[in-house]
Motif scaffolding. Structure first.
Motif, PDB file in Angstrom:
ATOM      1  N   ASP A 168       0.851  -1.335   0.173  1.00  0.00           N
ATOM      2  CA  ASP A 168      -0.334  -0.026   0.087  1.00  0.00           C
ATOM      3  C   ASP A 168       0.941   1.530   0.061  1.00  0.00           C
ATOM      4  N   ASP A 169       2.131   1.041  -0.288  1.00  0.00           N
ATOM      5  CA  ASP A 169       2.942   2.190  -0.305  1.00  0.00           C
ATOM      6  C   ASP A 169       2.832   3.064  -1.660  1.00  0.00           C
ATOM      7  N   MET A 170       2.204   4.332  -1.627  1.00  0.00           N
ATOM      8  CA  MET A 170       1.869   5.088  -2.961  1.00  0.00           C
ATOM      9  C   MET A 170       3.123   5.143  -3.770  1.00  0.00           C
ATOM     10  N   GLU A 171       4.399   5.315  -3.304  1.00  0.00           N
ATOM     11  CA  GLU A 171       5.467   5.769  -3.913  1.00  0.00           C
ATOM     12  C   GLU A 171       5.941   4.475  -4.841  1.00  0.00           C
ATOM     13  N   ASN A 172       6.010   3.388  -3.887  1.00  0.00           N
ATOM     14  CA  ASN A 172       6.130   2.049  -4.766  1.00  0.00           C
ATOM     15  C   ASN A 172       5.178   1.537  -5.764  1.00  0.00           C
ATOM     16  N   ILE A 173       3.894   1.920  -5.510  1.00  0.00           N
ATOM     17  CA  ILE A 173       2.875   1.564  -6.653  1.00  0.00           C
ATOM     18  C   ILE A 173       3.193   2.555  -8.034  1.00  0.00           C
ATOM     19  N   LEU A 174       3.627   3.810  -7.525  1.00  0.00           N
ATOM     20  CA  LEU A 174       3.831   4.492  -8.751  1.00  0.00           C
ATOM     21  C   LEU A 174       4.985   4.008  -9.505  1.00  0.00           C
ATOM     22  N   SER A 175       6.031   3.589  -8.920  1.00  0.00           N
ATOM     23  CA  SER A 175       7.158   3.153  -9.527  1.00  0.00           C
ATOM     24  C   SER A 175       6.958   2.050 -10.128  1.00  0.00           C
ATOM     25  N   GLU A 176       6.021   1.070  -9.625  1.00  0.00           N
ATOM     26  CA  GLU A 176       5.658  -0.034 -10.428  1.00  0.00           C
ATOM     27  C   GLU A 176       4.688  -0.105 -11.459  1.00  0.00           C
ATOM     28  N   LEU A 177       3.824   1.029 -11.354  1.00  0.00           N
ATOM     29  CA  LEU A 177       3.010   1.521 -12.566  1.00  0.00           C
ATOM     30  C   LEU A 177       3.835   1.942 -13.857  1.00  0.00           C
ATOM     31  N   ASP A 178       4.887   2.840 -13.494  1.00  0.00           N
ATOM     32  CA  ASP A 178       5.842   3.248 -14.486  1.00  0.00           C
ATOM     33  C   ASP A 178       6.361   2.023 -15.273  1.00  0.00           C
ATOM     34  N   LYS A 179       7.071   1.039 -14.498  1.00  0.00           N
ATOM     35  CA  LYS A 179       7.278  -0.027 -15.149  1.00  0.00           C
ATOM     36  C   LYS A 179       6.226  -0.916 -15.959  1.00  0.00           C
ATOM     37  N   LEU A 180       5.187  -0.959 -15.718  1.00  0.00           N
ATOM     38  CA  LEU A 180       4.033  -1.602 -16.157  1.00  0.00           C
ATOM     39  C   LEU A 180       3.528  -0.872 -17.546  1.00  0.00           C
ATOM     40  N   ILE A 181       3.796   0.448 -17.537  1.00  0.00           N
ATOM     41  CA  ILE A 181       3.229   1.207 -18.750  1.00  0.00           C
ATOM     42  C   ILE A 181       4.683   1.128 -19.799  1.00  0.00           C
ATOM     43  N   SER A 182       5.731   1.222 -19.383  1.00  0.00           N
ATOM     44  CA  SER A 182       6.728   1.020 -20.302  1.00  0.00           C
ATOM     45  C   SER A 182       6.835  -0.278 -20.899  1.00  0.00           C
ATOM     46  N   TYR A 183       6.673  -1.399 -20.205  1.00  0.00           N
ATOM     47  CA  TYR A 183       6.639  -2.667 -20.581  1.00  0.00           C
ATOM     48  C   TYR A 183       5.616  -3.176 -21.700  1.00  0.00           C
ATOM     49  N   THR A 184       4.419  -2.247 -21.318  1.00  0.00           N
ATOM     50  CA  THR A 184       3.178  -2.690 -22.367  1.00  0.00           C
ATOM     51  C   THR A 184       3.163  -1.606 -23.410  1.00  0.00           C
ATOM     52  N   LEU A 185       4.236  -0.968 -23.807  1.00  0.00           N
ATOM     53  CA  LEU A 185       4.285  -0.139 -24.973  1.00  0.00           C
ATOM     54  C   LEU A 185       3.584  -0.545 -26.079  1.00  0.00           C
ATOM     55  N   GLY A 186       2.758   0.032 -26.581  1.00  0.00           N
ATOM     56  CA  GLY A 186       1.904  -0.334 -27.826  1.00  0.00           C
ATOM     57  C   GLY A 186       0.678  -1.120 -27.614  1.00  0.00           C
ATOM     58  N   ARG A 187       0.353  -1.570 -26.406  1.00  0.00           N
ATOM     59  CA  ARG A 187      -0.738  -2.339 -25.989  1.00  0.00           C
ATOM     60  C   ARG A 187      -1.476  -1.320 -25.100  1.00  0.00           C
ATOM     61  N   ASP A 188      -2.735  -1.531 -24.884  1.00  0.00           N
ATOM     62  CA  ASP A 188      -3.723  -0.732 -24.187  1.00  0.00           C
ATOM     63  C   ASP A 188      -4.286  -1.434 -22.974  1.00  0.00           C
TER      64      ASP A 188
END
Length: 325
Positions: A168-188
């Motif tokens: 539930d740490d928001m800083e960590n959640i945001l960091s992991e979201l950034d990784k997901l967004i980069s990993y799924t480049l080109g997919r929605d």
């Protein structure tokens, strides 16, 4: 936090604000928003003080100084320890009723004693906002909003999986979201497979897996998880604290299950995500109430043994894990 949002929106600021609590991301976010709203990026009328030993008379003198070609002067004081009570903080508390309309004091603190004079003064003459860890439903909405702004979609089930890994740490959640967004480049659409591929399981989740291994008598697996945590530089006493907290949570869930409560009711009552409540319910079924009490007492005994020098911290946790009830 509604008051903070409204003050920022209206640009109508109180003489003093205090941001405190264990949610670092929210503290940082509101600190930056208030700073930008009050100063508009102007550094000439902005003063910053940090850490112990801050010169209080200097702060008071600066607070009485008129801003230069601006409406407000912002004085930001961070991690000062002023809210633990006593000392020069008393003079700050006495000064708050007399803060000029042209000055705004902003305190950002980790440790706060709500009985202190300064805390009570800020509450009376300004606004104190406690930044606590957010509930799972709020975190899910926030994370989904971050993804939506990047054109990404995620199902409720995948979001549950994601939060079960991040905690539930928001800083960590945001960091992991950034990784997901980069990993799924080109997919929605973000899938379970994407989450499993790039998201790191946090310490508290490894503790959860350790308890599951203990409940199923898989001592070797529990020990391996303990070694993983030590490799990640987690102190044995923090691991002990998290194990004790987990068993206390299992005990609470066990008692509520005994009263006939279902998963959604238990989740609501203990402020847990439904998927987390479900997992703890499974763990609770693996132990009798007496066994849970025994493990709670073992945690207390282990802590006492370390503090009195009878056992080394690492060995104390190993013995706890190896115990079978």
């Amino acid at each position: 936090m509604q008051t903070l949002n409204q003050d920022i929106k209206d640009r109508s600021f109180k003489s003093a604000y205090l941001l405190f609590g264990d949610e670092a991301f929210l503290k940082k976010s509101y600190k930056n928003r208030l700073k930008e709203a009050v100063t508009g990026g102007d550094t000439m009328n902005y003063n910053y003080y940090e850490g112990k030993g801050i010169n209080v008379p200097e702060i008071l003198g600066m607070a009485d100084t008129m801003p230069f070609f601006a409406e407000k002067r912002l004085i930001l004081v961070e991690d000062s320890g002023f809210f633990k009570g006593g000392g020069e903080a008393e003079s700050l508390a006495e000064y708050l009723p007399n803060v000029p309309d042209t000055t705004c004091l902003l305190f950002v603190e980790t440790e706060v004693d709500k009985r202190s004079k300064l805390y009570k003064a800020v509450k009376k003459y300004g606004y104190a906002a406690e930044m606590v860890r957010q509930e799972p439903a709020q975190l899910a909405r926030w994370a989904a909003g971050v993804l939506a702004r990047e054109g990404k979609k995620i199902t409720g089930r995948t979001m549950d999986l994601f939060l079960s890994k991040t905690g539930d740490d928001m800083e960590n959640i945001l960091s992991e979201l950034d990784k997901l967004i980069s990993y799924t480049l080109g997919r929605d659409v973000i899938t379970d497979a994407d989450v499993e591929a790039v998201c790191v399981t946090q310490v508290t989740n490894k503790i959860f897996d350790m308890i599951t291994a203990i409940s199923s008598r898989q001592t070797r697996k529990a020990m391996d998880l303990y070694e993983d945590l030590l490799t990640l530089k987690e102190p044995p006493m923090r691991i002990l604290f998290l194990i004790a907290r987990q068993f206390n949570q299992i005990l609470q869930v066990k008692e509520l299950m005994g009263k006939g409560m279902d998963k959604s009711t238990i989740a609501s009552k203990l402020k847990l995500a439904p998927f987390v409540a479900g997992k703890i319910m499974l763990q609770a079924k693996s132990f009798t109430k007496e066994q849970i009490f025994s493990y709670v007492n073992l945690c207390v005994d282990a802590e006492e043994a370390v503090k009195t020098g009878k056992l080394a911290d690492r060995l104390a946790v190993e013995l706890l894990i190896a115990n079978h009830y």
